[in-house]
Design a protein around this motif. Sequence first.
Motif, PDB file in Angstrom:
ATOM      1  N   LEU A 169       0.847  -1.187   0.000  1.00 21.30           N
ATOM      2  CA  LEU A 169       0.000   0.000   0.000  1.00 21.30           C
ATOM      3  C   LEU A 169       0.885   1.240   0.000  1.00 21.30           C
ATOM      4  CD1 LEU A 169      -2.679  -0.944   2.688  1.00 21.30           C
ATOM      5  CD2 LEU A 169      -2.873  -1.124   0.200  1.00 21.30           C
ATOM      6  N   LYS A 170       0.382   2.325  -0.566  1.00 22.94           N
ATOM      7  CA  LYS A 170       1.116   3.588  -0.580  1.00 22.94           C
ATOM      8  C   LYS A 170       1.350   4.053   0.860  1.00 22.94           C
ATOM      9  CE  LYS A 170      -0.046   6.884  -3.401  1.00 22.94           C
ATOM     10  NZ  LYS A 170       1.089   7.175  -4.242  1.00 22.94           N
ATOM     11  N   TRP A 171       2.589   4.366   1.156  1.00 20.36           N
ATOM     12  CA  TRP A 171       2.938   4.811   2.509  1.00 20.36           C
ATOM     13  C   TRP A 171       2.285   6.153   2.848  1.00 20.36           C
ATOM     14  CZ3 TRP A 171       5.564   9.365   3.499  1.00 20.36           C
ATOM     15  CH2 TRP A 171       6.115  10.008   2.384  1.00 20.36           C
ATOM     16  N   ASP A 172       1.976   6.956   1.806  1.00 20.72           N
ATOM     17  CA  ASP A 172       1.414   8.285   2.026  1.00 20.72           C
ATOM     18  C   ASP A 172      -0.029   8.390   1.508  1.00 20.72           C
ATOM     19  OD1 ASP A 172       2.052   8.102  -0.660  1.00 20.72           O
ATOM     20  OD2 ASP A 172       3.004  10.068  -0.772  1.00 20.72           O
ATOM     21  N   ASP A 173      -0.751   7.289   1.512  1.00 22.06           N
ATOM     22  CA  ASP A 173      -2.148   7.269   1.066  1.00 22.06           C
ATOM     23  C   ASP A 173      -2.959   8.258   1.912  1.00 22.06           C
ATOM     24  OD1 ASP A 173      -4.872   6.639   0.610  1.00 22.06           O
ATOM     25  OD2 ASP A 173      -4.387   4.548   0.196  1.00 22.06           O
ATOM     26  N   LYS A 174      -3.608   9.192   1.259  1.00 24.77           N
ATOM     27  CA  LYS A 174      -4.390  10.227   1.967  1.00 24.77           C
ATOM     28  C   LYS A 174      -5.580   9.634   2.727  1.00 24.77           C
ATOM     29  CE  LYS A 174      -2.002  13.755   0.508  1.00 24.77           C
ATOM     30  NZ  LYS A 174      -0.735  13.845   1.163  1.00 24.77           N
ATOM     31  N   LEU A 175      -6.106   8.518   2.242  1.00 25.00           N
ATOM     32  CA  LEU A 175      -7.238   7.885   2.928  1.00 25.00           C
ATOM     33  C   LEU A 175      -6.812   7.352   4.304  1.00 25.00           C
ATOM     34  CD1 LEU A 175     -10.210   7.010   2.743  1.00 25.00           C
ATOM     35  CD2 LEU A 175      -9.430   4.885   1.718  1.00 25.00           C
ATOM     36  N   ILE A 176      -5.615   6.800   4.382  1.00 20.10           N
ATOM     37  CA  ILE A 176      -5.111   6.276   5.659  1.00 20.10           C
ATOM     38  C   ILE A 176      -4.580   7.424   6.516  1.00 20.10           C
ATOM     39  CG2 ILE A 176      -3.500   4.677   6.753  1.00 20.10           C
ATOM     40  CD1 ILE A 176      -3.511   3.101   4.046  1.00 20.10           C
ATOM     41  N   ASP A 177      -3.861   8.352   5.911  1.00 19.93           N
ATOM     42  CA  ASP A 177      -3.375   9.577   6.542  1.00 19.93           C
ATOM     43  C   ASP A 177      -2.480   9.321   7.771  1.00 19.93           C
ATOM     44  OD1 ASP A 177      -3.086  12.346   6.566  1.00 19.93           O
ATOM     45  OD2 ASP A 177      -4.804  12.631   7.906  1.00 19.93           O
ATOM     46  N   ILE A 178      -1.453   8.527   7.572  1.00 23.62           N
ATOM     47  CA  ILE A 178      -0.497   8.245   8.656  1.00 23.62           C
ATOM     48  C   ILE A 178       0.327   9.494   8.936  1.00 23.62           C
ATOM     49  CG2 ILE A 178       1.520   6.869   9.335  1.00 23.62           C
ATOM     50  CD1 ILE A 178       0.363   4.654   7.463  1.00 23.62           C
ATOM     51  N   GLU A 179       0.506   9.796  10.184  1.00 22.44           N
ATOM     52  CA  GLU A 179       1.311  10.943  10.616  1.00 22.44           C
ATOM     53  C   GLU A 179       2.754  10.480  10.842  1.00 22.44           C
ATOM     54  OE1 GLU A 179      -0.652  12.844  13.940  1.00 22.44           O
ATOM     55  OE2 GLU A 179      -2.574  12.762  12.891  1.00 22.44           O
ATOM     56  N   TRP A 180       3.471  10.237   9.747  1.00 23.29           N
ATOM     57  CA  TRP A 180       4.864   9.808   9.826  1.00 23.29           C
ATOM     58  C   TRP A 180       5.726  10.948  10.379  1.00 23.29           C
ATOM     59  CZ3 TRP A 180       5.890   4.803   8.741  1.00 23.29           C
ATOM     60  CH2 TRP A 180       5.044   4.106   7.888  1.00 23.29           C
ATOM     61  N   PRO A 181       6.738  10.653  11.184  1.00 19.15           N
ATOM     62  CA  PRO A 181       7.636  11.698  11.705  1.00 19.15           C
ATOM     63  C   PRO A 181       8.754  12.003  10.704  1.00 19.15           C
ATOM     64  CG  PRO A 181       8.231   9.593  12.649  1.00 19.15           C
ATOM     65  CD  PRO A 181       7.014   9.344  11.777  1.00 19.15           C
ATOM     66  N   ILE A 182       8.370  12.383   9.494  1.00 15.72           N
ATOM     67  CA  ILE A 182       9.320  12.549   8.395  1.00 15.72           C
ATOM     68  C   ILE A 182       9.585  14.035   8.159  1.00 15.72           C
ATOM     69  CG2 ILE A 182       9.665  12.187   5.917  1.00 15.72           C
ATOM     70  CD1 ILE A 182       7.973   9.640   6.189  1.00 15.72           C
ATOM     71  N   LEU A 183      10.877  14.393   8.125  1.00 14.97           N
ATOM     72  CA  LEU A 183      11.253  15.784   7.893  1.00 14.97           C
ATOM     73  C   LEU A 183      11.603  16.046   6.434  1.00 14.97           C
ATOM     74  CD1 LEU A 183      13.410  16.322  11.109  1.00 14.97           C
ATOM     75  CD2 LEU A 183      11.013  16.899  10.745  1.00 14.97           C
ATOM     76  N   GLU A 184      12.019  15.023   5.719  1.00 14.05           N
ATOM     77  CA  GLU A 184      12.330  15.142   4.296  1.00 14.05           C
ATOM     78  C   GLU A 184      11.865  13.872   3.594  1.00 14.05           C
ATOM     79  OE1 GLU A 184      16.985  13.907   4.219  1.00 14.05           O
ATOM     80  OE2 GLU A 184      16.509  15.807   5.180  1.00 14.05           O
ATOM     81  N   ALA A 185      11.931  13.863   2.275  1.00 18.29           N
ATOM     82  CA  ALA A 185      11.436  12.706   1.517  1.00 18.29           C
ATOM     83  C   ALA A 185      12.111  11.419   1.995  1.00 18.29           C
ATOM     84  CB  ALA A 185      11.691  12.917   0.029  1.00 18.29           C
ATOM     85  N   PRO A 186      11.320  10.376   2.276  1.00 15.91           N
ATOM     86  CA  PRO A 186      11.907   9.108   2.724  1.00 15.91           C
ATOM     87  C   PRO A 186      12.602   8.382   1.576  1.00 15.91           C
ATOM     88  CG  PRO A 186       9.561   8.834   2.413  1.00 15.91           C
ATOM     89  CD  PRO A 186       9.860  10.291   2.202  1.00 15.91           C
ATOM     90  N   ILE A 187      13.484   7.480   1.941  1.00 16.09           N
ATOM     91  CA  ILE A 187      14.160   6.619   0.967  1.00 16.09           C
ATOM     92  C   ILE A 187      13.304   5.365   0.822  1.00 16.09           C
ATOM     93  CG2 ILE A 187      16.275   5.352   0.438  1.00 16.09           C
ATOM     94  CD1 ILE A 187      17.635   7.348   2.518  1.00 16.09           C
ATOM     95  N   LEU A 188      12.872   5.090  -0.418  1.00 19.64           N
ATOM     96  CA  LEU A 188      11.943   3.989  -0.676  1.00 19.64           C
ATOM     97  C   LEU A 188      12.539   2.993  -1.666  1.00 19.64           C
ATOM     98  CD1 LEU A 188       8.785   6.196  -1.321  1.00 19.64           C
ATOM     99  CD2 LEU A 188       9.274   4.938   0.769  1.00 19.64           C
TER     100      LEU A 188
END
Length: 181
Positions: A146-165
């Motif tokens: 699943l998309k890590w940044d799916d707007k429907l799920i809306d996870i509040e990741w503690p990310i300051l810059e683009a993650p490495i995927l």
Amino acid sequence: MNVIDTKIPDVKIIEPTVFSDERGFFMETWNQQKFEELVTRKPTKFVQDNHSKSKKGILRGLHYQAVNTQGKLVRVVSGEVFDVAVDIRKDSNTFGQWVGVYLSAENKRQLWIPEGFAHGFYVTSDEAEFVYKCTDYYSPKFEITLKWDDKLIDIEWPILEAPILSEKDIKGISLNNWCEK
């Protein structure tokens, strides 16, 4: 062992009893009888252990197996991660909801993620070693990301810059697309 409920009743935080002194520490990381009595309340069999090492800024997930669904008991033995479980059980009252917990070598917490949940984590320390037990074998042909940044799920990741995927994680699908399958 202290078991802490989360906002999704089936996902549990486990704090082991740690005995520390000037020499170091001792803790029991696994006890079948206590786990079944205090966490799952049913027989639970683990068949595979995994160990990964990742650098700061790496995000792995959100992974799920549509067949041979895996429950996972996860912990960090070096460093720190923000660990996430997403309920994707279509008949669940908490469908689409997520739980996020910091797991670290320092806090020694574990997270129980039962079958029916997508799982992922983001490395917040310089590097982290992540170990987990699985209730079924890894089956890549049935894996869904699943998309890590799916707007429907809306996870509040503690990310300051683009993650490495990974390439697999870049190509993740939305929860809506998964539901249509």
